[in-house]
Design an enzyme around this catalytic site. Structure first.
Site, PDB file in Angstrom:
ATOM      1  N   ASP A 161       0.836  -1.199   0.047  1.00 22.58           N
ATOM      2  CA  ASP A 161       0.040  -0.150   0.072  1.00 22.58           C
ATOM      3  C   ASP A 161       0.814   1.065  -0.064  1.00 22.58           C
ATOM      4  OD1 ASP A 161      -2.548  -1.374   0.361  1.00 22.58           O
ATOM      5  OD2 ASP A 161      -1.626  -1.833   2.237  1.00 22.58           O
ATOM      6  N   HIS A 189      -4.775  -3.549   5.847  1.00 23.84           N
ATOM      7  CA  HIS A 189      -4.440  -3.814   4.409  1.00 23.84           C
ATOM      8  C   HIS A 189      -5.779  -4.412   3.719  1.00 23.84           C
ATOM      9  CE1 HIS A 189      -2.444  -5.017   0.775  1.00 23.84           C
ATOM     10  NE2 HIS A 189      -2.731  -6.211   0.735  1.00 23.84           N
TER      11      HIS A 189
END
Length: 327
Positions: A161, A189
């Site tokens: 990310d 996540h």
């Protein structure tokens, strides 16, 4: 000569594993002076083990000087034995339209068993990195089984990310990727994670001063980063593989490099109003090899608080789904 370290990897014959192993063996993860032993753990089927044999042949054929030995096994007790690093890559992949709750139910029992085994047979200095999704909660499940290894030894990967977010900012600002710094990931996540753009810098200036389109930062930017995995599945018909492997290399390399500041998912202990018992993406600074400190008291505006509240709620909900699996 530097003694070798043992790296246990689950799912080594899968797409992420195939993209990962050659980079580890070449020294990109642990450095050019660190010999390694790869302990490769696959599922106990003839097809999976045969595929793993082929991957091992290719590794042999690369003649990597640092690769001293490979252990190929379908027995996790053998694979995790004396491992210094345990990379839990193998998990049921997320398919089109698949809910995270389904992944939690399918994968949770795997991480219960792996957490128990690692705690029993891995090296005294073992560190565990969870990649298989839902990674944050899977790390929590594995850590809950440990009696010997402390919770700080278990981390989950949100570096993908972070990498995605940095690239999006660089593109929007028409700046090189190296100009982007101080971009941290908070939370899960998942699409709820928060890429904290208000803390990021571009050429040393606050990102919102360089990219003045606040609507883009709060909307399309966050959405693109959070839903990138889904977009990749739609485009290629499979989950992120090479980029996930690359992020794992980044995750561990920075975790063994004192002074590095980066995003990893760790037991929150209540920082930034996260529940103290969830594994949340947070900015950390590596102190000594494998050890870190959470960066505290970074400024948060109202938008950041809203995003963190939402991703924390999702982490709590995931914990509730798997509460029967927590030791």
């Amino acid at each position: 000569m530097t003694p070798p370290i043992r790296i246990a990897i689950t799912g080594p014959a899968g797409q992420i594993g195939y993209a990962l192993l050659f980079r580890i063996a070449s020294g990109q993860m642990f450095g050019q002076d660190q010999p390694i032993i790869l302990q490769l753990i696959e599922i106990p089927t003839e097809k999976a083990m045969k595929t793993l044999e082929g991957v091992a042949m290719e590794l042999d054929d690369c003649a990597f000087p640092l690769l001293q030995q490979m252990i190929l096994t379908s027995d996790p007790a053998v694979g995790f034995k004396d491992a210094n690093w345990c990379c839990l890559v193998g998990a049921k992949p997320r398919g089109p339209g698949m809910e995270r709750a389904d992944l939690l139910k399918d994968n949770g029992k795997i991480f219960v068993e792996q957490g128990k085994l690692i705690d029993c047979v891995a090296a005294a200095d073992a560190r565990v990195v969870v990649v298989g999704n839902p990674a944050n909660t899977n790390a929590m499940i594995a850590a809950s089984q440990a009696k010997r290894l402390t919770p700080d030894r278990f981390t989950a990967m949100v570096r993908l990310d972070e990498n995605r977010a940095k690239t999006q900012l660089a593109k929007k600002a028409n700046a090189p990727l190296t100009a982007v710094s101080d971009l941290y990931i908070f939370g899960n996540h998942s699409p709820t994670m928060f890429p904290a753009f208000h803390l990021a810098k571009i050429h040393g200036k606050p990102a919102p001063d360089v990219i003045t389109d606040t609507q883009w930062l709060r909307g399309p930017f966050c959405d693109t980063v959070g839903k990138r995995g889904t977009a990749i599945i739609a485009a290629r018909g499979a989950s992120s593989a090479a980029s996930a492997a690359n992020a794992l290399v980044d995750h561990i390399r920075d975790l063994i490099t004192p002074g590095k500041i980066h995003s990893i998912a760790v037991k929150s202990n209540g920082e930034y109003n996260f529940d103290p018992d969830v594994w949340a993406g947070l900015p950390v600074q590596t102190t000594t090899t494998g050890n870190y400190e959470i960066l505290k008291n970074l400024p948060m505006d109202d938008f950041a608080h809203q995003k963190i509240t939402a991703t924390n709620a999702e982490l709590i909900a995931e914990r509730d789904i798997v509460k029967s699996m927590l030791a």
